[in-house]
Motif scaffolding. Structure first.
Motif, short mmCIF file in Angstrom:
data_model
loop_
_atom_site.label_atom_id
_atom_site.label_comp_id
_atom_site.label_asym_id
_atom_site.label_seq_id
_atom_site.Cartn_x
_atom_site.Cartn_y
_atom_site.Cartn_z
N SER A 194 3.37 5.20 23.74
CA SER A 194 5.06 4.61 24.21
C SER A 194 5.18 6.38 24.53
O SER A 194 5.30 7.25 24.65
N GLY A 195 5.94 6.52 26.30
CA GLY A 195 6.16 7.64 27.04
C GLY A 195 4.84 7.75 27.87
O GLY A 195 4.66 9.10 28.31
N ALA A 196 3.23 7.52 27.23
CA ALA A 196 2.50 7.59 27.98
C ALA A 196 1.97 7.40 29.87
O ALA A 196 2.99 6.72 29.76
N PRO A 197 1.84 8.41 30.88
CA PRO A 197 2.08 8.10 32.17
C PRO A 197 1.34 6.94 32.71
O PRO A 197 0.34 6.45 31.71
N ALA A 198 1.08 6.06 33.53
CA ALA A 198 0.71 4.87 34.36
C ALA A 198 0.27 3.55 33.27
O ALA A 198 -0.84 2.84 33.25
N VAL A 199 1.66 3.71 32.39
CA VAL A 199 1.57 2.24 31.31
C VAL A 199 2.12 1.25 32.50
O VAL A 199 2.89 1.70 33.43
N SER A 200 1.49 -0.57 32.18
CA SER A 200 1.71 -0.59 33.21
C SER A 200 1.65 -2.57 32.53
O SER A 200 1.00 -2.13 31.41
N HIS A 201 1.98 -3.20 33.07
CA HIS A 201 2.03 -4.86 32.22
C HIS A 201 0.62 -4.85 32.08
O HIS A 201 0.08 -5.57 30.99
N GLU A 202 -0.11 -5.07 33.45
CA GLU A 202 -1.41 -5.38 33.81
C GLU A 202 -2.21 -3.96 32.74
O GLU A 202 -3.45 -4.33 31.50
N SER A 203 -1.83 -2.72 32.32
CA SER A 203 -3.00 -2.54 30.78
C SER A 203 -2.53 -2.86 29.53
O SER A 203 -3.51 -2.77 28.75
N VAL A 204 -1.40 -3.36 29.25
CA VAL A 204 -0.98 -4.03 28.64
C VAL A 204 -2.02 -4.96 28.05
O VAL A 204 -2.24 -5.46 26.58
N LEU A 205 -1.65 -5.98 28.62
CA LEU A 205 -2.04 -7.32 28.92
C LEU A 205 -4.00 -6.89 28.50
O LEU A 205 -4.94 -7.68 27.99
N ALA A 206 -4.58 -5.77 29.10
CA ALA A 206 -6.01 -6.08 28.91
C ALA A 206 -5.85 -5.16 27.03
O ALA A 206 -7.09 -5.30 27.10
N ALA A 207 -5.10 -4.16 27.13
CA ALA A 207 -5.52 -4.09 25.67
C ALA A 207 -5.13 -5.02 24.78
O ALA A 207 -5.85 -4.93 23.56
N ALA A 208 -4.40 -6.36 24.72
CA ALA A 208 -4.80 -7.11 24.44
C ALA A 208 -5.66 -7.96 23.76
O ALA A 208 -6.39 -8.48 22.63
N GLU A 209 -6.25 -8.20 25.06
CA GLU A 209 -7.64 -8.27 25.18
C GLU A 209 -8.86 -8.19 24.25
O GLU A 209 -9.46 -8.71 23.40
N GLY A 210 -8.59 -6.09 24.49
CA GLY A 210 -9.76 -5.89 23.47
C GLY A 210 -9.31 -5.60 22.03
O GLY A 210 -10.21 -5.83 21.74
N HIS A 211 -8.09 -6.21 21.50
CA HIS A 211 -7.90 -6.52 20.58
C HIS A 211 -7.85 -8.06 19.43
O HIS A 211 -7.26 -8.24 18.39
N ALA A 212 -8.14 -8.85 20.54
CA ALA A 212 -7.79 -10.21 20.99
C ALA A 212 -9.00 -10.64 19.17
O ALA A 212 -8.12 -11.36 18.19
N GLU A 213 -9.86 -10.19 19.21
CA GLU A 213 -10.76 -11.04 17.95
C GLU A 213 -10.44 -10.00 16.56
O GLU A 213 -10.33 -10.97 15.64
N ASP A 214 -9.79 -9.24 16.48
CA ASP A 214 -9.46 -8.73 14.87
C ASP A 214 -8.47 -9.14 15.01
O ASP A 214 -8.01 -9.97 13.93
N PHE A 215 -7.40 -9.66 16.15
CA PHE A 215 -5.45 -10.56 15.79
C PHE A 215 -6.07 -11.76 15.61
O PHE A 215 -5.18 -12.04 14.70
N GLU A 216 -6.98 -12.43 16.13
CA GLU A 216 -7.34 -13.52 15.22
C GLU A 216 -7.47 -14.06 13.90
O GLU A 216 -7.19 -15.23 12.74
N ARG A 217 -8.46 -13.33 13.50
CA ARG A 217 -9.64 -12.41 12.62
C ARG A 217 -7.92 -12.48 11.37
O ARG A 217 -7.81 -13.40 10.50
#
Length: 396
Positions: A364-387
């Motif tokens: 939170s508060g970091a520069p260059a945050v966007s909705h697109e970067s949030v979606l990319a991060a979600a993709e990177g944690h998808a497997e652990d979230f699913e498990r």
């Protein structure tokens, strides 16, 4: 995951009357975890059978008048030694008893009347930091076809809906109270799926609307009311958040409590509130300690890195300023996002059991945050979230 369970709930004939109190739901749970059997009353050396015991004025008496306070304390300490050795994270104890009651115990008149209180052993386990529930909680959280688990997914987390073996699909436009013409933001989809995940009945909502889109709190919580109408007693809210520096890190988290900073409350806008006895909803334990403990145990067993913390819901849609991040840190907030808090209020008002899971997609508060970067991060944690979600469903 290791769980301490009252022996009588597993069928052992250790109750005062020489019988047992087997609970099907608890026995099923025991088959999926490592069990530490406990019975402080038999550990005390008291005979079986014997007269029933109840608490009165801080002491424990048998129905024949004998004071067995010290016996109950001795049995509790012996069981506590076992618990300390085996280190369970959850205890499921027999409801209402003078040793194992949680929240309610018999009042000492042997009339069946209940009063607020804790059993001797339950109170000691609580002091050890162990989540203590009764068989009633396990029963209430047990999914079934009549009571599926609702799962509401946030930005980038909708892929979990692909795991559902569908029975039917429900267009959000057919949900009462959901705004006609609403359009999903990226990473959300407006079609609920009723079916099963790993044979567990579920209703998955792979998207939501937000206050920052101009919708009311009553509209934002329409999915919660719909899930309740379908019979759901458990509801899992998954959301993308920012991790407050110094309080949490980027990655998966379990929500322990919340602060509503949106300036809205769905109960103030909900017409159904006129039909309830009282509009005042107790928000203690807004996120079910039982479900949180299950999620923590699953994560540990699977080796999934998960933190825990308080969630602050803000109006959005802009991300936080450095000054706002500093204020949130001072408030003890670990995660900040633009959803969930109003939904949790509605779920609590409807008597539902809530589990909050988050993906902290950015600092939170970091520069260059966007909705697109949030979606990319979600993709990177998808497997652990699913498990994690599948593991929780399996234990329920």
């Amino acid at each position: 995951m290791r769980v301490a369970i009252s022996s009588c709930l597993l069928g052992a004939p250790v109750r005062y009357d020489g019988g047992a109190k087997p609970c099907t739901e608890v026995i099923e749970l025991a088959g999926k975890v490592d069990v530490c059997r406990v019975c402080p009353e038999t550990a005390s050396g008291l005979p079986v059978p014997r007269p029933p015991a109840e608490q009165r004025e801080g002491r424990v008496f048998l129905a024949d008048g004998r004071d067995v306070t010290e016996d109950f304390a001795r049995g509790s300490e012996r069981c506590l030694a076992t618990v300390r050795r085996t280190r369970p994270t959850l205890a499921v104890l027999k409801a209402k008893s003078p040793s194992c009651g949680v929240g309610l115990v018999y009042d000492g008149t042997y009339s069946g009347r209940l009063i607020p209180g804790q059993g001797v052993f339950a109170e000691r386990l609580g002091r050890e930091g162990i989540c203590v529930v009764t068989e009633d909680t396990v029963k209430a959280c047990k999914p079934s076809v009549e009571h599926p688990v609702a799962i509401v997914l946030g930005s980038g987390l909708g892929h979990l809906g692909q795991l559902v073996r569908p029975v039917r699909r429900i267009d959000y436009r057919d949900i009462d109270g959901f705004p006609v013409g609403a359009r999903p933001v990226a990473g959300h989809r407006f079609e609920a799926t009723v079916g099963t995940i790993d044979d567990v009945p579920v209703v998955v909502y792979p998207g939501r609307i937000h206050l920052y889109q101009g919708y009311s709190a009553a509209e934002v919580t329409s999915l919660v009311r719909h899930a309740h109408h379908l019979g759901c007693r458990d509801i899992v809210f998954a959301c993308a958040t920012g991790a407050v520096p110094g309080q949490a890190h980027v990655g998966l988290g379990i929500l322990t409590d919340q602060i509503n900073l949106t300036g809205h409350n769905p109960l103030a806008e909900w017409e159904g509130l006129r039909d309830v006895e009282s509009p005042f909803v107790d928000m203690n334990e807004a996120y079910s300690p039982y479900l949180r403990t299950i999620a923590r145990g699953v994560a540990d067993d699977l080796g999934v890195a998960v933190e825990e913390g308080v969630y602050a819901g803000v109006l959005g849609p802009c991300f936080e300023t450095p000054a706002e991040v500093a204020a949130l840190r001072a408030l003890g907030v670990s995660y900040v996002g633009m959803s969930t808090v109003n939904e949790v209020i509605m779920a609590k008002a409807l008597g539902m059991n809530v589990l909050g899971l988050t993906l902290a997609a950015n600092e939170s508060g970091a520069p260059a945050v966007s909705h697109e970067s949030v979606l990319a991060a979600a993709e990177g944690h998808a497997e652990d979230f699913e498990r994690l979600v599948r593991g929780v469903l399996r234990l329920l």
